[in-house]
Write a protein that holds these residues in place. Structure first.
Motif, short mmCIF file in Angstrom:
data_model
loop_
_atom_site.label_atom_id
_atom_site.label_comp_id
_atom_site.label_asym_id
_atom_site.label_seq_id
_atom_site.Cartn_x
_atom_site.Cartn_y
_atom_site.Cartn_z
N TYR A 407 30.48 -0.23 12.20
CA TYR A 407 31.75 -0.30 12.91
C TYR A 407 32.90 0.17 12.02
N PRO A 408 33.82 0.94 12.60
CA PRO A 408 35.01 1.33 11.83
C PRO A 408 35.93 0.12 11.65
N PHE A 409 36.79 0.20 10.67
CA PHE A 409 37.76 -0.87 10.48
C PHE A 409 39.14 -0.35 10.82
N HIS A 410 39.79 -1.02 11.75
CA HIS A 410 41.19 -0.77 12.07
C HIS A 410 41.86 -2.13 12.24
N HIS A 457 26.32 -6.95 -3.93
CA HIS A 457 26.83 -7.70 -5.08
C HIS A 457 28.34 -7.55 -5.27
N ASN A 458 28.95 -6.65 -4.50
CA ASN A 458 30.40 -6.47 -4.57
C ASN A 458 31.04 -7.41 -3.55
N HIS A 459 31.82 -8.37 -4.03
CA HIS A 459 32.39 -9.39 -3.16
C HIS A 459 33.89 -9.20 -2.95
N ASN A 460 34.38 -7.99 -3.18
CA ASN A 460 35.81 -7.70 -3.01
C ASN A 460 36.03 -7.01 -1.65
N PRO A 461 36.60 -7.71 -0.67
CA PRO A 461 36.78 -7.12 0.66
C PRO A 461 37.59 -5.83 0.66
N GLU A 462 38.55 -5.73 -0.26
CA GLU A 462 39.36 -4.51 -0.30
C GLU A 462 38.49 -3.29 -0.63
N ASP A 463 37.47 -3.49 -1.44
CA ASP A 463 36.56 -2.40 -1.76
C ASP A 463 35.72 -2.01 -0.55
N TRP A 464 35.32 -2.99 0.25
CA TRP A 464 34.48 -2.68 1.42
C TRP A 464 35.19 -1.73 2.38
N LEU A 465 36.51 -1.91 2.49
CA LEU A 465 37.27 -1.11 3.45
C LEU A 465 37.35 0.36 3.05
N LYS A 466 37.00 0.67 1.81
CA LYS A 466 37.04 2.05 1.33
C LYS A 466 35.69 2.75 1.49
N THR A 467 34.70 2.03 2.02
CA THR A 467 33.35 2.59 2.16
C THR A 467 33.13 3.05 3.59
N ASN A 468 31.93 3.61 3.85
CA ASN A 468 31.57 3.95 5.22
C ASN A 468 30.82 2.81 5.92
N PHE A 469 30.94 1.60 5.34
CA PHE A 469 30.45 0.38 5.98
C PHE A 469 31.55 -0.68 5.94
N PRO A 470 32.74 -0.34 6.50
CA PRO A 470 33.85 -1.29 6.42
C PRO A 470 33.71 -2.47 7.37
N ARG A 472 31.66 -4.59 7.44
CA ARG A 472 31.28 -5.78 6.67
C ARG A 472 32.41 -6.80 6.63
N TYR A 473 33.65 -6.30 6.67
CA TYR A 473 34.81 -7.19 6.63
C TYR A 473 34.79 -8.14 7.82
N TYR A 474 34.40 -7.66 9.00
CA TYR A 474 34.38 -8.52 10.18
C TYR A 474 33.42 -9.69 9.98
N TYR A 475 32.24 -9.42 9.39
CA TYR A 475 31.19 -10.43 9.29
C TYR A 475 31.45 -11.44 8.17
N GLU A 476 31.97 -10.93 7.04
CA GLU A 476 32.10 -11.80 5.87
C GLU A 476 33.49 -12.39 5.71
N VAL A 477 34.44 -11.91 6.49
CA VAL A 477 35.79 -12.48 6.44
C VAL A 477 36.19 -13.00 7.82
N THR A 478 36.40 -12.09 8.78
CA THR A 478 36.96 -12.47 10.08
C THR A 478 36.12 -13.52 10.80
N LEU A 479 34.89 -13.18 11.10
CA LEU A 479 34.05 -14.07 11.90
C LEU A 479 33.66 -15.32 11.12
N LYS A 480 33.45 -15.16 9.84
CA LYS A 480 33.11 -16.31 9.00
C LYS A 480 34.24 -17.33 9.01
#
Length: 874
Positions: A407-410, A457-470, A472-480
């Motif tokens: 999923y894209p992140f917006h 092993h990277n637990h920095n959400p800001e880094d996730w948003l710079k990847t092509n699997f952003p 991940r933020y929904y699952y490990e931050v928002t929904l959690k």
């Protein structure tokens, strides 16, 4: 002073629709709530997509815009007070709110020509204050639905890259619409639009906007603390003018056991001593308490039914094993979870009724299913679904609605997903059936398979948003955050599957076991399911054709009723389906080429696969400290559309053969036998000088909470003549809530050189000479296509009270299907068998009963059964 009560007016009459930007007249809707395909069918503007190849002919519907409108009357004088109350001073404070419980999906809402709101999420309730916009008199409400498909495409183009995904279309990743409406590997592409859930006008001064119920059960189970939190909207919700709220607690019998008063947003606690606890199906009863909240003066009230239960997800090390356990414990009882995955039960959701929901779920409960996973490519189900599961004791694993892609992140998408999660968790959190919230379906697996930029092993959400699997933020931050804040006593799981060194690690978390059927060639045979297990197997399965009566009802041209027809191609929703089914059939069964024979063979194939999988997984529930596999959920219980699919019941609610297999392998008592061959070579190089010895491993499973004393009978029977070659009976004790290994039994010496001539027939018998059968199993040499079953003669003898004695002579019968001999589909559908798809050996009669539903009452005294079985001579 008594104020006005909340008044709710359904806006469900007078609706009309038409295609936007067209000269078509407005036409009345077929029902309400509704979606466009239902209304177009009702007026004969499109054919029924379930029939023939019609689904191809209606694809244009999803790329058009649609307008729904109605006029409703409103009288302010009747909304500001209730009969007999003096509330004129409150009239100026009355608010009028339009409530849309569900709009599919991108919709412009206009009242009297004024744009009120643009919606963009099918899973949200939308509330619009129209106090200053509603007219005293007639009001026109118009809903303009855009093509969600085209909206998603435009959003994708604007973001500058194509979304990565499995199933459907890449544009679905930018929209909050039912993902499987875009097409899946068991369902069609039918992009609906319309007001799919109720609409009403609420008038109130004060209303209860949320009644939160938190249940804490003591580890000793002798006390429960019920914490109620009431949120109030309107005049009574202002800090300067708080109203008190009366809270009343009622026991399962309906008697009031406690009451108290709280203020808006202030918690109030009840203590229940010696509570009546809620248990899953098979472990106890499902008593439900009721909590009622009433705002001072009686201006509004809300009540919810809930259960008192202690639930945990246990992930701990096991001695001598890698990884961790993954099992649910309810009221201190470790639960072996057995059930199915659930997809939306109809592609046109407004067709679902409470009766249809109960019918689907009753099939599950009567099939001994204690858990259903609501899959993340569908919907957050209707309230009646969860209420029924509460009553039946079916545990719910609840996914959030994201799946099969990156999923894209917006920021707008994150806000929408957060609002969706908050709304649905608040709506559903009081249901005792829900024991897990899960972030998505297969998105971490997708990231690993496609080698996306995912570093666990990277637990920095800001880094996730710079990847092509952003995403991940929904699952490990928002929904959690939402799940753990609003439902803290129900565990949250990041994904399904998820755990261990990778998402599908068999030693940690849950797994999706798709090396049978789904994997690239060479695929595993279903006989190897025992090698394809995990700590919790949340998806696995084998596809089959729907029942023959369903095929005949929906394919009108007899020339198209053959397995390779163009029409049947539309029922295979994935490009590999035809070849995959053919491969498993050619490996395992002899079969005919006409559609009835071929379709029946696919159901036998699915049934055998279901037996090999569920039986092997359950064997690994070995007791405390040895919970090697703690659950299996068959993909899938239901269908939303006629299809060649993994379902246990087809789209017309007709059980396939695999349903009856799962009902037996999910029964409280289960017995099993596994054929093993040991080889001794005369030298390390030889291919011919090998001594082979065959034996059967015997085991049983007892999911009850008490030991079972039984006699174990093991009989070796000639497959083609039915002769009893060797029989032994020994007393056994089955410890509670686990499987027990019962030892190895060697094949008779007379057949060590030809063990495939024998079947192993195993029964658990009541102790003490009563000889009632507690469980049975017949183990066959594989593959079945190598063996001759034509000698078996099956007998059906009626014995009154709608029961029959089923027996065999002359040989062993495989896959005996009992059928009501009628041309009337209503009668056939109304006859529910206690068991079916039987394996029979001479001397072991089985008694089958039929539960006759209303439509067949008149025919009950004249019912005639017939049978067919695998390999019989015709």
């Amino acid at each position: 002073m008594t104020g006005p009560s909340r008044l709710r007016r359904p806006i469900d009459a007078g609706w009309a629709f038409r295609e936007a930007h067209s000269e078509q007249p407005f036409r009345p809707v077929a029902q309400f709530p509704t979606v466009n395909h239902l209304d177009l069918m009702h007026h004969g503007l499109i054919p029924d997509p379930t029939k023939d190849t019609n689904s191809r002919k209606v694809q244009w519907v999803g790329e058009r815009e649609w307008i729904y409108k109605t006029t409703f009357d409103f009288a302010a004088r009747n909304s500001s007070s209730r009969s007999g109350s003096n509330s004129s001073e409150h009239a100026r404070n009355v608010r009028h709110v339009l409530v849309f419980e569900g709009l599919d999906t991108h919709c412009q809402i206009r009242l009297n020509g004024h744009l009120l709101l643009r919606t963009d999420n099918m899973f949200l309730e939308w509330r619009i204050d129209v106090t200053d916009k509603i007219y005293d008199g007639p009001n026109e409400l118009e809903l303009h639905f855009e093509s969600t498909f085209l909206v998603g495409k435009k959003l994708e183009k604007e973001q500058g890259f194509k979304n990565l995904y499995w199933n459907g279309d890449s544009s679905r990743m930018n929209t909050r619409k039912v993902p499987c409406h875009y097409g899946w590997d068991w369902g069609p592409t039918l992009l609906t639009a319309g007001p799919w859930r109720p609409i009403y006008l609420e008038s109130f001064v004060t209303r209860i906007s949320d009644l939160g119920i938190d249940v804490e059960v003591a580890d000793t189970l002798d006390r429960a603390v019920v914490t109620a939190t009431v949120e109030v909207e309107g005049e009574g919700g202002r800090d300067a003018d708080r109203r008190s709220i009366l809270l009343e607690l009622f026991d399962p019998a309906g008697d009031k056991i406690a009451e108290g008063k709280a203020e808006d947003a202030k918690a109030y606690r009840f203590t229940v001593h010696k509570p009546s606890l809620w248990y899953p199906l098979g472990y106890g009863k499902q008593p439900l308490y009721t909590l009622k909240a009433t705002v001072e003066g009686g201006v509004d009230a809300m009540s919810k039914r809930f259960g008192l239960r202690l639930t945990e997800l246990v992930q701990r090390p096991m001695p001598g094993q890698k990884g961790l356990t993954f099992f649910f414990r309810v009221n201190n009882i470790p639960i072996y979870s057995q059930g199915t995955d659930w997809i939306p039960p109809d592609v046109f959701l407004p067709r679902m009724t409470p009766a249809r929901y109960r019918e689907w779920l009753t099939w599950a409960a009567e099939g001994n299913q204690n858990m259903i996973r609501v899959w993340g490519g569908g919907i957050y189900e209707d309230e009646v679904f969860y209420q029924t599961c509460d009553e039946l004791g079916i545990l719910i694993w609840q996914d959030f609605m994201l799946g099969c892609g990156a999923y894209p992140f917006h920021e707008y998408l994150e806000r929408s997903i957060r609002a969706e999660a908050e709304y649905n968790v608040r709506r559903l959190r009081h249901h005792p059936c829900i024991v897990l919230w899960c972030g998505n379906n297969e998105d971490y697996m997708f990231a690993e398979i496609h080698k996306l930029q995912y570093d666990r092993h990277n637990h920095n959400p800001e880094d996730w948003l710079k990847t092509n699997f952003p995403g991940r933020y929904y699952y490990e931050v928002t929904l959690k955050e939402v799940a753990e804040t609003l439902a803290p006593r129900v565990p949250y799981h990041l994904s399904s599957p998820y755990g261990g060194a990778y998402s599908n690690d068999p030693t940690v978390g849950d797994v999706h076991s798709w090396r049978v059927w789904m994997a690239d060639q060479p695929r595993y045979p279903y006989q190897d399911y025992e090698k394809l297990t995990g700590r919790f197997v949340s998806e696995f399965g084998m596809k089959s054709f729907p029942c023959a009566r369903t095929i005949n009802a929906l394919i009108s041209d007899p020339r198209e009723r053959h397995p390779q027809s163009d029409t049947m191609d539309t029922w295979h929703m994935a490009p590999e389906d035809q070849r995959t089914i053919a491969m498993y059939l050619v490996d395992n069964l002899r079969h005919g080429d006409d559609i009835e024979s071929y379709g029946w063979a696919t159901q036998i194939n699915q049934a055998e696969s279901t037996d090999y999988s569920t039986r092997a997984f359950r064997r690994l529930w070995r007791g405390p400290g040895r919970e090697e596999c703690a659950g299996c959920l068959i993909w899938q219980l239901n269908d939303c559309f006629p299809a060649v699919s993994w379902s246990l019941l087809d789209s017309m609610l007709r059980p396939k053969l695999a349903y009856f297999v799962s009902k037996r392998t999910y029964a409280p008592l289960l017995v099993g036998a596994t054929r093993r061959v040991t080889e001794t070579k005369r030298n390390e190089f030889t291919h011919v000088d090998i001594e082979r010895r065959t034996h059967a491993e015997i085991w049983a499973s007892n999911l009850t909470l008490s030991p079972v004393e039984a006699d174990l009978e093991v009989t070796f029977v000639g497959l083609t003549d039915g002769a009893q070659v060797q029989r032994s009976v020994n007393p056994v004790t089955l410890e509670p809530n686990r499987s027990t290994e019962l030892g190895n039994v060697s094949f008779p010496a007379s057949h060590q050189d030809r063990p495939t001539a024998l079947v192993v027939h195993v029964r658990l018998l009541e102790r003490g000479g009563q000889q009632g059968v507690l469980a049975r199993y017949t183990e066959f040499p594989q593959p079945l296509r190598h063996h001759d079953f034509s000698h078996a003669k099956v007998s059906l003898k009626p014995r009154g009270d709608l029961s029959w004695v089923v027996s065999v002579s002359g040989g062993v019968a495989k896959a005996v299907e009992l059928i009501v001999d009628t041309e009337d589909d209503d009668v056939a559908d109304a006859c529910v068998f206690s068991d079916n798809y039987l394996d029979l050996v001479p001397g072991d009669e089985q008694i089958i009963t039929i539960d006759v539903k209303d439509k067949a009452k008149a025919a009950r005294d004249s019912l005639v059964l017939k049978e067919r079985h695998y390999g019989q001579q015709t």
